[in-house]
Scaffold this motif. Structure first.
Motif, short mmCIF file in Angstrom:
data_model
loop_
_atom_site.label_atom_id
_atom_site.label_comp_id
_atom_site.label_asym_id
_atom_site.label_seq_id
_atom_site.Cartn_x
_atom_site.Cartn_y
_atom_site.Cartn_z
N ASN A 62 0.79 -1.25 -0.05
CA ASN A 62 0.02 0.08 0.13
C ASN A 62 0.87 1.24 0.10
N THR A 63 2.10 1.07 -0.55
CA THR A 63 3.02 2.20 -0.75
C THR A 63 3.66 2.40 -1.71
N ALA A 64 4.18 1.29 -2.61
CA ALA A 64 5.12 1.32 -3.68
C ALA A 64 3.98 2.03 -4.81
N HIS A 65 4.77 3.03 -5.40
CA HIS A 65 4.21 3.56 -6.65
C HIS A 65 5.08 4.60 -7.54
N VAL A 66 4.61 5.17 -8.61
CA VAL A 66 5.46 5.97 -9.42
C VAL A 66 4.69 7.25 -9.46
N LYS A 67 4.89 8.48 -8.99
CA LYS A 67 4.13 9.53 -9.26
C LYS A 67 4.64 10.37 -10.45
N LEU A 68 3.77 10.66 -11.21
CA LEU A 68 4.01 11.13 -12.58
C LEU A 68 3.80 12.99 -12.27
N ILE A 69 4.71 13.68 -12.90
CA ILE A 69 4.61 14.94 -12.61
C ILE A 69 4.13 15.79 -13.73
N THR A 70 3.15 16.67 -13.71
CA THR A 70 2.64 17.62 -14.73
C THR A 70 2.47 18.92 -13.86
N SER A 71 2.65 20.06 -14.67
CA SER A 71 2.25 21.40 -14.12
C SER A 71 0.70 21.81 -14.74
N MET A 72 0.11 20.82 -15.53
CA MET A 72 -0.90 21.49 -16.08
C MET A 72 -2.34 21.23 -15.15
N GLU A 73 -3.31 22.22 -15.02
CA GLU A 73 -4.15 21.95 -13.93
C GLU A 73 -5.61 22.13 -14.54
N ASP A 74 -5.74 22.09 -15.85
CA ASP A 74 -7.12 22.31 -16.48
C ASP A 74 -7.18 21.30 -17.87
N PHE A 75 -8.15 20.52 -17.66
CA PHE A 75 -8.34 19.40 -18.89
C PHE A 75 -9.63 19.44 -19.22
N ARG A 76 -9.86 20.01 -20.48
CA ARG A 76 -11.28 19.78 -20.99
C ARG A 76 -11.43 18.27 -21.69
N ALA A 77 -10.31 17.74 -21.81
CA ALA A 77 -10.19 16.30 -22.48
C ALA A 77 -9.14 15.82 -21.90
N VAL A 78 -9.16 14.50 -22.03
CA VAL A 78 -7.86 13.54 -21.72
C VAL A 78 -7.99 12.26 -22.58
N SER A 79 -6.69 11.81 -22.88
CA SER A 79 -6.20 10.73 -23.49
C SER A 79 -4.97 10.33 -22.87
N VAL A 80 -5.29 8.95 -22.43
CA VAL A 80 -4.13 8.20 -21.57
C VAL A 80 -3.80 6.78 -22.40
N CYS A 81 -2.64 6.68 -22.81
CA CYS A 81 -2.28 5.33 -23.32
C CYS A 81 -0.96 4.93 -22.68
N PHE A 82 -1.00 3.51 -22.37
CA PHE A 82 0.29 2.80 -21.90
C PHE A 82 0.25 1.31 -22.14
N ARG A 83 1.24 0.42 -21.82
CA ARG A 83 1.29 -0.70 -21.80
C ARG A 83 1.40 -1.51 -20.43
N SER A 84 0.98 -2.69 -20.22
CA SER A 84 1.06 -3.12 -18.94
C SER A 84 1.11 -4.79 -19.13
N PHE A 85 1.69 -5.46 -17.97
CA PHE A 85 1.90 -6.90 -17.92
C PHE A 85 1.60 -7.17 -16.56
N THR A 86 0.72 -8.10 -16.13
CA THR A 86 0.52 -8.61 -14.73
C THR A 86 -0.37 -10.06 -15.07
N ASP A 87 -0.26 -10.55 -13.59
CA ASP A 87 -0.93 -11.88 -13.62
C ASP A 87 -2.09 -11.83 -12.45
N LEU A 88 -2.26 -10.81 -12.21
CA LEU A 88 -3.35 -10.33 -11.17
C LEU A 88 -4.82 -10.62 -11.59
#
Length: 254
Positions: A62-88
């Motif tokens: 409940n602790t380990a994570h990555v914090k991604l940093i951005t200075s932007m504070e206003d979003f009228r739209a969002v797109s997020v893409c990534f690749r992931s691998f898990t056995d959960l």
């Protein structure tokens, strides 16, 4: 009596000198600690090219994570893409963006059911079913949302979902905290190990507009595409907390 008074006076002088030395030492330690914090902040805030790299989250916490940093504070739209691998098989967070006004301002969360992923925008969510989310496989995931229409969509390995209404009329505003590996139930915290991500993640990008289907397909097949203007894997500002490894991305062939 005069000798006793002299001794007491000497003790007082000694104590005063001692406390001055202790105070000076404390000030020196605080100054060194402040300098160390400044150096660490500068180092972690410097954009890094993570091409060919991946974050590995090797255990449930409940602790380990990555914090991604951005200075932007206003979003009228969002797109997020990534690749992931898990056995959960349990539910787990894939991408979490929180602001002071909404802890699930933009959240991509894999549900326990094998074929369901839920998407949140402004604390409202919809489930996308029929997703071919296999274990122990690299998946390419993209999600989009538009504040004007309120429509959201999920793409998994090049296959689009239906477009669904989520929330409209209000932009995502405020200081955004973005985490990989943990789902935020407060602004930057209140993590639950049972919602944590265990596995690998790579190629994280975020845009402040809705990507076209053509652009998403180009990301999916690893062709030339426009990097994220909010988060760019090739120039990423981030901080790792706890046991998170930055490694060369693994391939399954020689």
């Amino acid at each position: 009596m005069a000798l006793v008074g002299l001794l007491r006076e000497d003790d007082a002088i000694y104590e005063e000198a001692y406390f001055k030395q202790v105070t000076a030492l404390q000030d020196w330690c605080q100054m060194k600690f402040f300098i160390l914090l400044v150096v660490l902040t500068v180092c972690t805030a410097r954009p890094q090219d993570l091409s060919g790299k991946m974050f590995t989250f090797p255990q449930e916490t409940n602790t380990a994570h990555v914090k991604l940093i951005t200075s932007m504070e206003d979003f009228r739209a969002v797109s997020v893409c990534f690749r992931s691998f898990t056995d959960l098989r349990r539910g787990h967070s894939l991408f979490s963006l929180a602001t002071p006004s909404a802890y699930n301002d933009f959240l991509i969360f894999k549900l326990p059911k094998e074929d369901e992923i839920t998407l949140y925008a402004r604390n409202s969510n919809v489930d996308f079913r029929g997703q071919n989310y296999k274990l122990n496989t690299w998946h390419s995931v993209c999600s989009t949302w538009n504040a004007t229409s309120g429509l959201g969509r999920l793409w998994l390995d090049g296959e689009p979902s239906s477009r669904k209404y989520m929330n409209s009329g209000s932009n995502i505003r405020g200081r955004a905290i973005i985490t990989l590996g943990q789902e935020q139930d407060s602004h930057g915290g209140a993590f639950d190990a049972q919602q944590s991500f265990v596995g690998m993640m790579s190629d994280v990008h975020m845009w402040d507009y809705v990507l076209s289907p053509c652009e998403i397909q180009r990301f999916m097949v690893k062709m030339n595409f426009t990097p994220g203007n909010v988060l760019n894997w090739s120039a990423l500002q981030f901080q790792t907390v706890g046991r998170v490894l930055l490694e060369n991305k693994q391939i399954n062939y020689c």
